[in-house]
Design a protein around this motif. Structure first.
Motif, PDB file in Angstrom:
ATOM      1  N   THR A  27      28.868  38.185 165.410  1.00 42.73           N
ATOM      2  CA  THR A  27      29.171  38.790 167.397  1.00 42.73           C
ATOM      3  C   THR A  27      28.541  39.590 167.636  1.00 42.73           C
ATOM      4  O   THR A  27      28.301  39.662 168.708  1.00 42.73           O
ATOM      5  CB  THR A  27      30.724  39.671 167.256  1.00 42.73           C
ATOM      6  OG1 THR A  27      31.551  37.986 166.748  1.00 42.73           O
ATOM      7  CG2 THR A  27      31.423  39.130 168.644  1.00 42.73           C
ATOM      8  N   LEU A  28      28.036  40.519 166.318  1.00 40.36           N
ATOM      9  CA  LEU A  28      27.240  41.987 167.363  1.00 40.36           C
ATOM     10  C   LEU A  28      25.798  41.343 167.270  1.00 40.36           C
ATOM     11  O   LEU A  28      25.172  41.887 167.798  1.00 40.36           O
ATOM     12  CB  LEU A  28      27.449  42.872 166.115  1.00 40.36           C
ATOM     13  CG  LEU A  28      26.523  44.177 166.254  1.00 40.36           C
ATOM     14  CD1 LEU A  28      26.357  44.772 167.662  1.00 40.36           C
ATOM     15  CD2 LEU A  28      26.546  45.087 164.741  1.00 40.36           C
ATOM     16  N   ASN A  29      25.610  40.298 166.736  1.00 40.62           N
ATOM     17  CA  ASN A  29      24.177  39.806 167.255  1.00 40.62           C
ATOM     18  C   ASN A  29      24.036  39.280 167.802  1.00 40.62           C
ATOM     19  O   ASN A  29      23.097  38.906 168.510  1.00 40.62           O
ATOM     20  CB  ASN A  29      24.016  38.713 165.662  1.00 40.62           C
ATOM     21  CG  ASN A  29      22.447  38.248 166.093  1.00 40.62           C
ATOM     22  OD1 ASN A  29      21.377  39.115 165.429  1.00 40.62           O
ATOM     23  ND2 ASN A  29      22.541  36.837 166.013  1.00 40.62           N
ATOM     24  N   ASP A  30      24.974  38.545 168.968  1.00 46.62           N
ATOM     25  CA  ASP A  30      24.934  38.237 169.895  1.00 46.62           C
ATOM     26  C   ASP A  30      24.877  38.400 171.001  1.00 46.62           C
ATOM     27  O   ASP A  30      24.337  38.532 172.131  1.00 46.62           O
ATOM     28  CB  ASP A  30      27.116  36.904 170.038  1.00 46.62           C
ATOM     29  CG  ASP A  30      26.775  35.911 169.042  1.00 46.62           C
ATOM     30  OD1 ASP A  30      25.168  35.037 168.059  1.00 46.62           O
ATOM     31  OD2 ASP A  30      27.185  35.643 168.913  1.00 46.62           O
ATOM     32  N   VAL A  31      26.046  39.652 170.977  1.00 52.70           N
ATOM     33  CA  VAL A  31      25.788  40.926 171.936  1.00 52.70           C
ATOM     34  C   VAL A  31      24.675  41.370 172.301  1.00 52.70           C
ATOM     35  O   VAL A  31      24.139  41.516 172.939  1.00 52.70           O
ATOM     36  CB  VAL A  31      27.115  41.869 171.350  1.00 52.70           C
ATOM     37  CG1 VAL A  31      26.435  43.299 172.523  1.00 52.70           C
ATOM     38  CG2 VAL A  31      28.297  41.313 171.377  1.00 52.70           C
ATOM     39  N   LEU A  32      23.634  41.610 170.812  1.00 53.11           N
ATOM     40  CA  LEU A  32      22.670  42.329 171.203  1.00 53.11           C
ATOM     41  C   LEU A  32      21.570  41.582 171.422  1.00 53.11           C
ATOM     42  O   LEU A  32      20.244  41.417 172.165  1.00 53.11           O
ATOM     43  CB  LEU A  32      22.022  43.050 169.933  1.00 53.11           C
ATOM     44  CG  LEU A  32      22.888  43.927 168.542  1.00 53.11           C
ATOM     45  CD1 LEU A  32      22.754  44.470 167.053  1.00 53.11           C
ATOM     46  CD2 LEU A  32      23.133  45.423 170.088  1.00 53.11           C
ATOM     47  N   ALA A  33      21.386  39.903 171.211  1.00 54.70           N
ATOM     48  CA  ALA A  33      20.693  39.309 171.787  1.00 54.70           C
ATOM     49  C   ALA A  33      20.740  39.079 173.558  1.00 54.70           C
ATOM     50  O   ALA A  33      19.739  38.787 174.225  1.00 54.70           O
ATOM     51  CB  ALA A  33      21.199  37.582 171.443  1.00 54.70           C
ATOM     52  N   ASN A  34      22.245  39.129 172.959  1.00 50.49           N
ATOM     53  CA  ASN A  34      22.334  39.294 175.367  1.00 50.49           C
ATOM     54  C   ASN A  34      21.696  40.758 175.402  1.00 50.49           C
ATOM     55  O   ASN A  34      20.685  40.337 177.007  1.00 50.49           O
ATOM     56  CB  ASN A  34      23.543  39.024 175.761  1.00 50.49           C
ATOM     57  CG  ASN A  34      24.288  38.810 177.114  1.00 50.49           C
ATOM     58  OD1 ASN A  34      23.064  38.186 177.900  1.00 50.49           O
ATOM     59  ND2 ASN A  34      24.555  40.141 177.846  1.00 50.49           N
ATOM     60  N   LEU A  35      21.880  41.587 175.106  1.00 55.00           N
ATOM     61  CA  LEU A  35      21.354  42.874 175.395  1.00 55.00           C
ATOM     62  C   LEU A  35      19.223  42.973 175.691  1.00 55.00           C
ATOM     63  O   LEU A  35      19.069  42.459 176.644  1.00 55.00           O
ATOM     64  CB  LEU A  35      21.870  44.178 174.937  1.00 55.00           C
ATOM     65  CG  LEU A  35      21.198  45.148 174.979  1.00 55.00           C
ATOM     66  CD1 LEU A  35      20.558  45.546 176.683  1.00 55.00           C
ATOM     67  CD2 LEU A  35      21.021  46.100 174.182  1.00 55.00           C
ATOM     68  N   GLU A  36      18.627  42.423 174.994  1.00 56.14           N
ATOM     69  CA  GLU A  36      17.310  41.910 174.951  1.00 56.14           C
ATOM     70  C   GLU A  36      17.302  40.326 175.723  1.00 56.14           C
ATOM     71  O   GLU A  36      15.930  41.027 176.914  1.00 56.14           O
ATOM     72  CB  GLU A  36      17.347  41.374 172.926  1.00 56.14           C
ATOM     73  CG  GLU A  36      15.530  41.242 173.238  1.00 56.14           C
ATOM     74  CD  GLU A  36      15.429  40.751 171.918  1.00 56.14           C
ATOM     75  OE1 GLU A  36      13.692  40.744 171.542  1.00 56.14           O
ATOM     76  OE2 GLU A  36      16.197  39.908 171.395  1.00 56.14           O
ATOM     77  N   LYS A  37      17.295  39.872 176.094  1.00 54.43           N
ATOM     78  CA  LYS A  37      17.509  38.428 177.123  1.00 54.43           C
ATOM     79  C   LYS A  37      17.180  39.787 178.451  1.00 54.43           C
ATOM     80  O   LYS A  37      16.184  39.488 179.055  1.00 54.43           O
ATOM     81  CB  LYS A  37      18.430  37.673 176.574  1.00 54.43           C
ATOM     82  CG  LYS A  37      18.179  36.392 178.172  1.00 54.43           C
ATOM     83  CD  LYS A  37      18.849  34.964 178.147  1.00 54.43           C
ATOM     84  CE  LYS A  37      18.848  34.303 179.074  1.00 54.43           C
ATOM     85  NZ  LYS A  37      20.265  32.894 178.517  1.00 54.43           N
ATOM     86  N   GLN A  38      18.350  40.313 179.049  1.00 53.72           N
ATOM     87  CA  GLN A  38      18.598  40.616 180.350  1.00 53.72           C
ATOM     88  C   GLN A  38      17.135  41.816 180.217  1.00 53.72           C
ATOM     89  O   GLN A  38      17.363  42.066 181.218  1.00 53.72           O
ATOM     90  CB  GLN A  38      20.663  41.097 180.320  1.00 53.72           C
ATOM     91  CG  GLN A  38      20.693  39.784 180.240  1.00 53.72           C
ATOM     92  CD  GLN A  38      22.160  40.890 180.625  1.00 53.72           C
ATOM     93  OE1 GLN A  38      22.003  41.483 181.946  1.00 53.72           O
ATOM     94  NE2 GLN A  38      23.625  40.101 181.076  1.00 53.72           N
ATOM     95  N   HIS A  39      17.423  42.277 178.967  1.00 51.28           N
ATOM     96  CA  HIS A  39      16.558  43.835 180.178  1.00 51.28           C
ATOM     97  C   HIS A  39      14.984  43.305 178.782  1.00 51.28           C
ATOM     98  O   HIS A  39      14.299  44.053 178.296  1.00 51.28           O
ATOM     99  CB  HIS A  39      16.604  44.534 178.598  1.00 51.28           C
ATOM    100  CG  HIS A  39      17.585  45.418 179.585  1.00 51.28           C
ATOM    101  ND1 HIS A  39      18.150  46.149 180.744  1.00 51.28           N
ATOM    102  CD2 HIS A  39      18.903  45.329 179.451  1.00 51.28           C
ATOM    103  CE1 HIS A  39      19.150  46.925 180.716  1.00 51.28           C
ATOM    104  NE2 HIS A  39      19.880  45.959 180.151  1.00 51.28           N
ATOM    105  N   SER A  40      14.869  42.063 178.585  1.00 48.21           N
ATOM    106  CA  SER A  40      13.092  41.830 177.792  1.00 48.21           C
ATOM    107  C   SER A  40      12.622  42.072 178.695  1.00 48.21           C
ATOM    108  O   SER A  40      11.090  42.580 178.282  1.00 48.21           O
ATOM    109  CB  SER A  40      12.978  39.921 178.038  1.00 48.21           C
ATOM    110  OG  SER A  40      13.360  39.714 178.903  1.00 48.21           O
TER     111      SER A  40
END
Length: 455
Positions: free
Chosen positions: A230-243
């Motif tokens: 779950t934590l990995n998914d949250v951080l992946a979403n953060l990276e996607k929106q701030h790529s």
């Protein structure tokens, strides 16, 4: 009859001393081969198995406690790590609430895992080992009663074979023999039944203990894996929106690559001295290769004058200073340039600021030290450390301490170390010592497994 202590009379004390003396004499005669000793090989094998089982169980208990300490340390480290993530996670970033929830669940998982290990493994281990001190005490008592029986038997036989027979003494000796034999056989029969049963129980206990630990670990890691995903998914979403705002991490230059800032600039045409930014000093050393620049001399230590370092010349036309010019590099300042006082002088010295490290003598709290010394003086002679009773213990012989849970015992050494049995300690209850200060009347032996060290 004079009272010497609670429940102890002069007659009882004399009787106990006589028993100890008789047993000691009997053991000496047996060791010298002047008296035969009753042997039971089957029982001796049971005792060896018992001691082996106790040693293995005690080691398992110690290692399990170490494992639980490590689990607690990992819990604290994991908690600090998730707290750090919460601190750096900015409020406007997506998934902030999720990271907070993950941190809470992470903490709950560790707490639950540790508590279940205590309940299902450690407490079971303590209960299992709790039966050993009592049985060990009974084995030792059986040994003493066996010596009493052999002594009574030898005494009766000597009276029967004496040239001048005294029927009264023979009758009394026979009565004592029958009594000693009865006491010994009752204890021996009980232990003959219990020891093999206890030995066979070890297999089931080890199986249940390690199955519990393995099952708890499996569930813990399974639930922790879900949180990590779950934590990995949250951080992946953060990276996607701030790529688009990704910050590139550049490789650092190696020590062998000269930095441009380390090169000495050419002097002005009018011969005026070179100025440089303020030099900051740091109290640690860097590798010389990362400080040296072409054409600059590096002092061997911060306290060595700059004019003691050899000067190196470079051909005209380079960016370096003229031949003979020296650049003073202050310790710990990378890429900083030292000022020159005379650009056209080949031997112009430059002084380096000396780094002074002041040390202060450590102070000792004399009050606390004197207090500790005073407390030590109030303890009985040879005092080693304190323990606290975790369970009640009922004394089975006159040389043992009767304990109740919570009693504090001051541990002292045995007068004769050879008399100390494994797993037993000599001590005096703190309350008795503070009240009476009479070591001979208060001390006794007690099982170590019933107590926990507190100081």
């Amino acid at each position: 009859m004079a009272e010497l202590g609670k429940g102890v009379t002069a007659g009882k004390l004399a009787s106990n001393m006589q028993k100890k003396l008789t047993r000691a004499q009997e053991k000496v005669l047996q060791k010298l081969g002047k008296a035969d000793e009753t042997k039971d090989e089957q029982f001796e094998q049971c005792v060896q198995n018992f001691n082996k089982q106790l040693t293995e169980g005690s080691k398992l208990q110690k290692d399990l406690r170490t494992y639980l300490t490590s689990v607690k340390a990992m819990h604290e480290a994991s908690k600090k790590l998730t707290e750090c993530l919460q601190e750096v996670y900015e409020p406007e970033w997506p998934g902030r609430d999720d990271t907070n929830k993950i941190a809470e669940n992470n903490d709950l998982l560790w707490v639950d895992f540790h508590q279940k290990l205590v309940d299902q493994a450690l407490l079971t281990m303590d209960t299992y080992l709790g039966q050993f001190p009592d049985i060990k005490s009974r084995i030792a008592k059986r040994g003493r009663k066996l010596v009493d029986y052999d002594s009574a038997r030898h005494h009766f036989e000597s009276l029967q074979t004496a040239k001048k027979k005294d029927e009264t003494k023979i009758a009394k000796a026979e009565e004592e023999l029958v009594k000693a034999q009865k006491v010994f056989e009752e204890m021996n029969l009980d232990l003959q039944e219990e020891l093999p049963s206890l030995w066979n129980s070890r297999v089931g206990f080890y199986v249940n203990t390690f199955q519990s630990i393995a099952g708890l670990e499996e569930n813990f890691h399974k639930e922790m894996s879900k949180l990590n995903q779950t934590l990995n998914d949250v951080l992946a979403n953060l990276e996607k929106q701030h790529s688009s705002n990704a910050f590139p991490i550049k490789a650092q230059p190696s020590d062998s690559t000269p930095a441009k800032a380390n090169k000495s600039p050419s002097p002005p045409p009018d011969g005026s001295p070179i100025t440089s930014p303020e030099i900051k000093t740091v109290n640690h050393e860097l590798e010389p290769s990362s400080l040296e620049a072409p054409g600059a001399g590096i002092p061997k230590s911060p306290s060595q004058p700059a004019d003691a370092a050899p000067a190196s010349a470079e051909p005209a036309g380079t960016d370096a200073a003229p031949a003979g010019a020296e650049a003073a590099v202050t310790e710990g300042a990378t890429g900083a340039e030292a000022p020159k006082t005379e650009a056209d002088s080949g031997s112009a010295p430059s002084s380096l600021p000396a780094v002074v490290v002041e040390t202060f003598p450590a102070t000792v709290n004399g009050t606390e030290e004197s207090r500790a010394t005073s407390e030590r003086a109030d303890m009985p002679p040879g005092f080693l450390f304190k323990v606290q009773a975790m369970h009640d213990y009922v004394a089975t012989d006159n040389d043992e301490l009767q304990l109740k849970a919570g009693d504090v015992v001051l541990v002292i050494p045995f007068d004769n170390p050879d008399e100390q049995d494994e797993g037993w300690l000599m001590g005096v209850k703190e309350a008795d010592w503070l009240q009476r200060k009479e070591l001979d009347q208060c001390r006794g032996v007690f099982p170590e497994n019933f107590t926990e060290r507190v100081q």
